[in-house]
Design a protein around this motif. Sequence first.
Motif, PDB file in Angstrom:
ATOM      1  N   SER A   1       0.815  -1.197   0.000  1.00 43.28           N
ATOM      2  CA  SER A   1       0.000   0.000   0.000  1.00 43.28           C
ATOM      3  C   SER A   1       0.856   1.256   0.000  1.00 43.28           C
ATOM      4  CB  SER A   1      -0.934  -0.003   1.196  1.00 43.28           C
ATOM      5  OG  SER A   1      -0.242   0.320   2.397  1.00 43.28           O
ATOM      6  N   GLY A   2       2.090   1.163   0.450  1.00 40.45           N
ATOM      7  CA  GLY A   2       2.954   2.327   0.520  1.00 40.45           C
ATOM      8  C   GLY A   2       2.715   3.176   1.749  1.00 40.45           C
ATOM      9  N   VAL A   3       1.854   2.718   2.635  1.00 36.98           N
ATOM     10  CA  VAL A   3       1.506   3.459   3.841  1.00 36.98           C
ATOM     11  C   VAL A   3       1.961   2.662   5.055  1.00 36.98           C
ATOM     12  CG1 VAL A   3      -0.421   4.364   5.207  1.00 36.98           C
ATOM     13  CG2 VAL A   3      -0.488   4.494   2.728  1.00 36.98           C
ATOM     14  N   THR A   4       2.605   3.335   6.002  1.00 33.89           N
ATOM     15  CA  THR A   4       3.040   2.660   7.214  1.00 33.89           C
ATOM     16  C   THR A   4       1.839   2.182   8.037  1.00 33.89           C
ATOM     17  OG1 THR A   4       4.239   2.902   9.294  1.00 33.89           O
ATOM     18  CG2 THR A   4       3.265   4.877   8.420  1.00 33.89           C
ATOM     19  N   PRO A   5       1.915   0.994   8.619  1.00 26.66           N
ATOM     20  CA  PRO A   5       0.809   0.529   9.469  1.00 26.66           C
ATOM     21  C   PRO A   5       0.782   1.233  10.828  1.00 26.66           C
ATOM     22  CG  PRO A   5       2.528  -1.115   9.386  1.00 26.66           C
ATOM     23  CD  PRO A   5       2.930  -0.024   8.432  1.00 26.66           C
ATOM     24  N   PHE A   6       1.795   2.063  11.099  1.00 25.46           N
ATOM     25  CA  PHE A   6       1.853   2.823  12.343  1.00 25.46           C
ATOM     26  C   PHE A   6       1.461   4.257  12.040  1.00 25.46           C
ATOM     27  CE2 PHE A   6       5.024  -0.540  12.748  1.00 25.46           C
ATOM     28  CZ  PHE A   6       4.602  -1.148  13.912  1.00 25.46           C
ATOM     29  N   ASP A   7       0.223   4.587  12.323  1.00 23.25           N
ATOM     30  CA  ASP A   7      -0.287   5.915  12.020  1.00 23.25           C
ATOM     31  C   ASP A   7       0.423   6.966  12.862  1.00 23.25           C
ATOM     32  OD1 ASP A   7      -1.947   7.688  10.718  1.00 23.25           O
ATOM     33  OD2 ASP A   7      -3.552   7.521  12.189  1.00 23.25           O
ATOM     34  N   GLY A   8       0.574   8.136  12.322  1.00 24.02           N
ATOM     35  CA  GLY A   8       1.174   9.235  13.057  1.00 24.02           C
ATOM     36  C   GLY A   8       1.337  10.457  12.190  1.00 24.02           C
ATOM     37  N   LYS A   9       1.342  11.610  12.844  1.00 19.68           N
ATOM     38  CA  LYS A   9       1.543  12.873  12.130  1.00 19.68           C
ATOM     39  C   LYS A   9       3.008  13.238  12.255  1.00 19.68           C
ATOM     40  CE  LYS A   9      -3.138  14.428  12.784  1.00 19.68           C
ATOM     41  NZ  LYS A   9      -4.039  15.454  13.259  1.00 19.68           N
ATOM     42  N   GLY A  10       3.771  12.924  11.241  1.00 15.01           N
ATOM     43  CA  GLY A  10       5.192  13.230  11.253  1.00 15.01           C
ATOM     44  C   GLY A  10       6.032  12.041  11.675  1.00 15.01           C
ATOM     45  N   VAL A  11       7.303  12.125  11.354  1.00 16.92           N
ATOM     46  CA  VAL A  11       8.244  11.029  11.587  1.00 16.92           C
ATOM     47  C   VAL A  11       8.372  10.697  13.067  1.00 16.92           C
ATOM     48  CG1 VAL A  11      10.648  10.312  11.307  1.00 16.92           C
ATOM     49  CG2 VAL A  11       9.506  11.539   9.467  1.00 16.92           C
ATOM     50  N   GLU A  12       8.477  11.717  13.918  1.00 15.65           N
ATOM     51  CA  GLU A  12       8.633  11.467  15.359  1.00 15.65           C
ATOM     52  C   GLU A  12       7.465  10.681  15.921  1.00 15.65           C
ATOM     53  OE1 GLU A  12       9.717  14.426  18.305  1.00 15.65           O
ATOM     54  OE2 GLU A  12      10.979  15.391  16.794  1.00 15.65           O
ATOM     55  N   GLN A  13       6.244  11.056  15.551  1.00 15.54           N
ATOM     56  CA  GLN A  13       5.054  10.361  16.050  1.00 15.54           C
ATOM     57  C   GLN A  13       5.004   8.929  15.517  1.00 15.54           C
ATOM     58  OE1 GLN A  13       2.767  11.586  18.329  1.00 15.54           O
ATOM     59  NE2 GLN A  13       2.121   9.468  18.381  1.00 15.54           N
ATOM     60  N   ILE A  14       5.385   8.737  14.270  1.00 16.60           N
ATOM     61  CA  ILE A  14       5.405   7.384  13.702  1.00 16.60           C
ATOM     62  C   ILE A  14       6.412   6.523  14.456  1.00 16.60           C
ATOM     63  CG2 ILE A  14       5.984   6.022  11.655  1.00 16.60           C
ATOM     64  CD1 ILE A  14       4.754   8.325   9.985  1.00 16.60           C
ATOM     65  N   TYR A  15       7.616   7.049  14.707  1.00 20.43           N
ATOM     66  CA  TYR A  15       8.624   6.285  15.463  1.00 20.43           C
ATOM     67  C   TYR A  15       8.130   5.944  16.854  1.00 20.43           C
ATOM     68  CZ  TYR A  15      12.191   7.145  11.885  1.00 20.43           C
ATOM     69  OH  TYR A  15      12.908   7.176  10.722  1.00 20.43           O
ATOM     70  N   LYS A  16       7.459   6.880  17.507  1.00 21.82           N
ATOM     71  CA  LYS A  16       6.914   6.626  18.842  1.00 21.82           C
ATOM     72  C   LYS A  16       5.865   5.514  18.777  1.00 21.82           C
ATOM     73  CE  LYS A  16       4.618   8.894  22.680  1.00 21.82           C
ATOM     74  NZ  LYS A  16       3.977  10.116  23.170  1.00 21.82           N
ATOM     75  N   ASN A  17       5.016   5.567  17.748  1.00 22.21           N
ATOM     76  CA  ASN A  17       3.978   4.553  17.597  1.00 22.21           C
ATOM     77  C   ASN A  17       4.554   3.177  17.285  1.00 22.21           C
ATOM     78  OD1 ASN A  17       2.069   6.490  18.131  1.00 22.21           O
ATOM     79  ND2 ASN A  17       1.515   6.803  15.988  1.00 22.21           N
ATOM     80  N   ILE A  18       5.661   3.132  16.566  1.00 20.19           N
ATOM     81  CA  ILE A  18       6.303   1.852  16.270  1.00 20.19           C
ATOM     82  C   ILE A  18       6.670   1.150  17.573  1.00 20.19           C
ATOM     83  CG2 ILE A  18       8.428   0.799  15.374  1.00 20.19           C
ATOM     84  CD1 ILE A  18       8.264   2.883  13.074  1.00 20.19           C
ATOM     85  N   CYS A  19       7.163   1.909  18.520  1.00 16.30           N
ATOM     86  CA  CYS A  19       7.606   1.332  19.796  1.00 16.30           C
ATOM     87  C   CYS A  19       6.469   1.066  20.767  1.00 16.30           C
ATOM     88  CB  CYS A  19       8.625   2.263  20.451  1.00 16.30           C
ATOM     89  SG  CYS A  19      10.149   2.414  19.515  1.00 16.30           S
TER      90      CYS A  19
END
Length: 86
Positions: A1-19
């Motif tokens: 899909s080209g979309v990360t399964p970890f939703d977030g607004k911006g890279v920092e939020q996505i990284y936080k959600n990954i963890c």
Amino acid sequence: SGVTPFDGKGVEQIYKNICSKELQFDTAEWHNISNNAKDFILKCLDKNKETRSSVEELFDHAWNVKCHRMTNHVIRHSYASKTIYC
């Protein structure tokens, strides 16, 4: 899909959600992605190292085997017509 399964607004939020968050495939971009592909992603990104799949298990996963078979077919077929997609 080209979309990360970890939703977030911006890279920092996505990284936080990954963890901190569990994977979710509930957005529209994921509706046409096969269950096998989603299962493969879940197994790759399991946060628990005791239950995370090994490289060998991922290599033999049904989704990977199917993709490998399809890729080999495309490469062989394309090579015959002098076009290679890699």
